[in-house]
Write a protein that holds these residues in place. Structure first.
Motif, mmCIF file in Angstrom:
data_model
loop_
_atom_site.group_PDB
_atom_site.id
_atom_site.type_symbol
_atom_site.label_atom_id
_atom_site.label_comp_id
_atom_site.label_asym_id
_atom_site.label_seq_id
_atom_site.Cartn_x
_atom_site.Cartn_y
_atom_site.Cartn_z
ATOM 1 N N ARG A 112 0.832 -1.204 0.000
ATOM 2 C CA ARG A 112 0.000 0.000 0.000
ATOM 3 C C ARG A 112 0.865 1.252 0.000
ATOM 4 O O ARG A 112 0.545 2.226 -0.673
ATOM 5 N N LEU A 113 1.954 1.243 0.734
ATOM 6 C CA LEU A 113 2.857 2.404 0.746
ATOM 7 C C LEU A 113 3.472 2.628 -0.632
ATOM 8 O O LEU A 113 3.748 3.762 -1.015
ATOM 9 N N GLU A 114 3.677 1.562 -1.359
ATOM 10 C CA GLU A 114 4.263 1.680 -2.705
ATOM 11 C C GLU A 114 3.245 2.127 -3.748
ATOM 12 O O GLU A 114 3.633 2.645 -4.786
ATOM 13 N N THR A 115 1.942 1.936 -3.485
ATOM 14 C CA THR A 115 0.940 2.217 -4.514
ATOM 15 C C THR A 115 -0.055 3.316 -4.169
ATOM 16 O O THR A 115 -0.562 3.966 -5.079
ATOM 17 N N GLU A 116 -0.392 3.511 -2.915
ATOM 18 C CA GLU A 116 -1.361 4.555 -2.540
ATOM 19 C C GLU A 116 -0.838 5.914 -2.989
ATOM 20 O O GLU A 116 0.356 6.188 -2.909
ATOM 21 N N GLN A 117 -1.740 6.764 -3.433
ATOM 22 C CA GLN A 117 -1.323 8.068 -3.928
ATOM 23 C C GLN A 117 -1.471 9.182 -2.901
ATOM 24 O O GLN A 117 -0.796 10.202 -3.005
ATOM 25 N N VAL A 118 -2.342 9.005 -1.936
ATOM 26 C CA VAL A 118 -2.557 10.050 -0.937
ATOM 27 C C VAL A 118 -2.434 9.440 0.452
ATOM 28 O O VAL A 118 -2.929 8.345 0.711
ATOM 29 N N ALA A 119 -1.770 10.173 1.327
ATOM 30 C CA ALA A 119 -1.677 9.797 2.736
ATOM 31 C C ALA A 119 -1.930 11.058 3.564
ATOM 32 O O ALA A 119 -1.858 12.174 3.049
ATOM 33 N N TRP A 120 -2.211 10.860 4.822
ATOM 34 C CA TRP A 120 -2.314 11.985 5.757
ATOM 35 C C TRP A 120 -0.993 12.065 6.502
ATOM 36 O O TRP A 120 -0.473 11.058 6.985
ATOM 37 N N PHE A 121 -0.465 13.279 6.571
ATOM 38 C CA PHE A 121 0.820 13.527 7.217
ATOM 39 C C PHE A 121 0.561 14.374 8.451
ATOM 40 O O PHE A 121 0.009 15.472 8.355
ATOM 41 N N GLY A 122 0.947 13.846 9.603
ATOM 42 C CA GLY A 122 0.700 14.539 10.856
ATOM 43 C C GLY A 122 1.975 15.023 11.505
ATOM 44 O O GLY A 122 2.949 14.268 11.627
ATOM 45 N N THR A 123 1.964 16.294 11.896
ATOM 46 C CA THR A 123 3.078 16.889 12.636
ATOM 47 C C THR A 123 2.528 17.452 13.940
ATOM 48 O O THR A 123 1.312 17.539 14.147
ATOM 49 N N ASN A 124 3.418 17.852 14.810
ATOM 50 C CA ASN A 124 3.042 18.466 16.077
ATOM 51 C C ASN A 124 3.136 19.974 15.935
ATOM 52 O O ASN A 124 4.216 20.503 15.704
ATOM 53 N N GLY A 125 1.994 20.636 16.067
ATOM 54 C CA GLY A 125 1.965 22.085 15.915
ATOM 55 C C GLY A 125 2.618 22.801 17.087
ATOM 56 O O GLY A 125 2.687 22.281 18.201
ATOM 57 N N ARG A 126 3.072 24.000 16.828
ATOM 58 C CA ARG A 126 3.711 24.794 17.878
ATOM 59 C C ARG A 126 2.741 25.151 18.994
ATOM 60 O O ARG A 126 3.154 25.422 20.109
ATOM 61 N N ASP A 127 1.440 25.136 18.686
ATOM 62 C CA ASP A 127 0.430 25.432 19.703
ATOM 63 C C ASP A 127 0.067 24.205 20.527
ATOM 64 O O ASP A 127 -0.799 24.258 21.395
ATOM 65 N N GLY A 128 0.729 23.064 20.259
ATOM 66 C CA GLY A 128 0.473 21.845 21.006
ATOM 67 C C GLY A 128 -0.573 20.939 20.391
ATOM 68 O O GLY A 128 -0.761 19.813 20.832
ATOM 69 N N TYR A 129 -1.261 21.423 19.371
ATOM 70 C CA TYR A 129 -2.276 20.618 18.702
ATOM 71 C C TYR A 129 -1.679 19.895 17.505
ATOM 72 O O TYR A 129 -0.801 20.431 16.826
ATOM 73 N N PRO A 130 -2.203 18.691 17.202
ATOM 74 C CA PRO A 130 -1.744 17.990 15.999
ATOM 75 C C PRO A 130 -2.153 18.765 14.745
ATOM 76 O O PRO A 130 -3.168 19.455 14.735
ATOM 77 N N HIS A 131 -1.336 18.623 13.717
ATOM 78 C CA HIS A 131 -1.618 19.234 12.418
ATOM 79 C C HIS A 131 -1.526 18.112 11.391
ATOM 80 O O HIS A 131 -0.501 17.441 11.294
ATOM 81 N N ALA A 132 -2.613 17.891 10.630
ATOM 82 C CA ALA A 132 -2.631 16.809 9.639
ATOM 83 C C ALA A 132 -3.086 17.360 8.295
ATOM 84 O O ALA A 132 -4.035 18.140 8.228
#
Length: 146
Positions: free
Chosen positions: A20-40
């Motif tokens: 799936r990682l080799e073929t899926e075209q879209v994924a959600w990417f999550g980082t940690n925001g500076r305000d403490g909330y997740p950013h996806a």
């Protein structure tokens, strides 16, 4: 720091996640925001040599967040049957390579994966890299999948 995750090809869940990682075209990417909330955000990515490669505009929230905290998630949709969860937990780094260098290295594979989408947007991999000039390299440390 945790060791990079290594997929076991004999493990059915690992093998399916890697396909799936080799073929899926879209994924959600999550980082940690500076305000403490997740950013996806949804992203295009290329799976190569055990890492996800993501092209980004330089001034995005995800790039700013990565400069402060390297911990990330890469999350695929649940699959057609809703039962194929694939989440990678890991770290990400912003490549020091200029866009022209990494486009030479991954451009052919990126074009093969996204050519139809690029054409609809009136782009090529090279013209996209001019705008999305930052390469984010995600190294997985844990797979959460079933």
């Amino acid at each position: 720091m945790a060791e990079p995750f290594v997929f076991d090809p004999a493990n059915e869940v690992h093998a399916r996640a890697r396909r799936r990682l080799e073929t899926e075209q879209v994924a959600w990417f999550g980082t940690n925001g500076r305000d403490g909330y997740p950013h996806a955000v949804p992203i295009w990515f290329l799976w190569r040599d055990g890492r996800a490669l993501i092209m980004s505009e330089p001034e995005t929230a995800k790039v700013r967040n990565l400069r402060a905290d390297e911990r990330v998630l890469l999350h695929l949709e649940a699959g057609h049957d809703g039962e194929q969860l694939t989440v990678l937990r890991g770290t990400a780094a912003i490549s020091a390579e200029p866009a022209s260098t990494w486009v030479e290295r991954i451009g052919e594979a990126y074009t093969a994966k996204y050519d139809a989408w690029l054409q609809r947007l009136g782009l090529t991999t090279a013209t996209m890299a001019e705008r999305y000039s930052v390469l984010i390299e995600v190294t997985p440390h844990k797979l959460i999948a079933w």
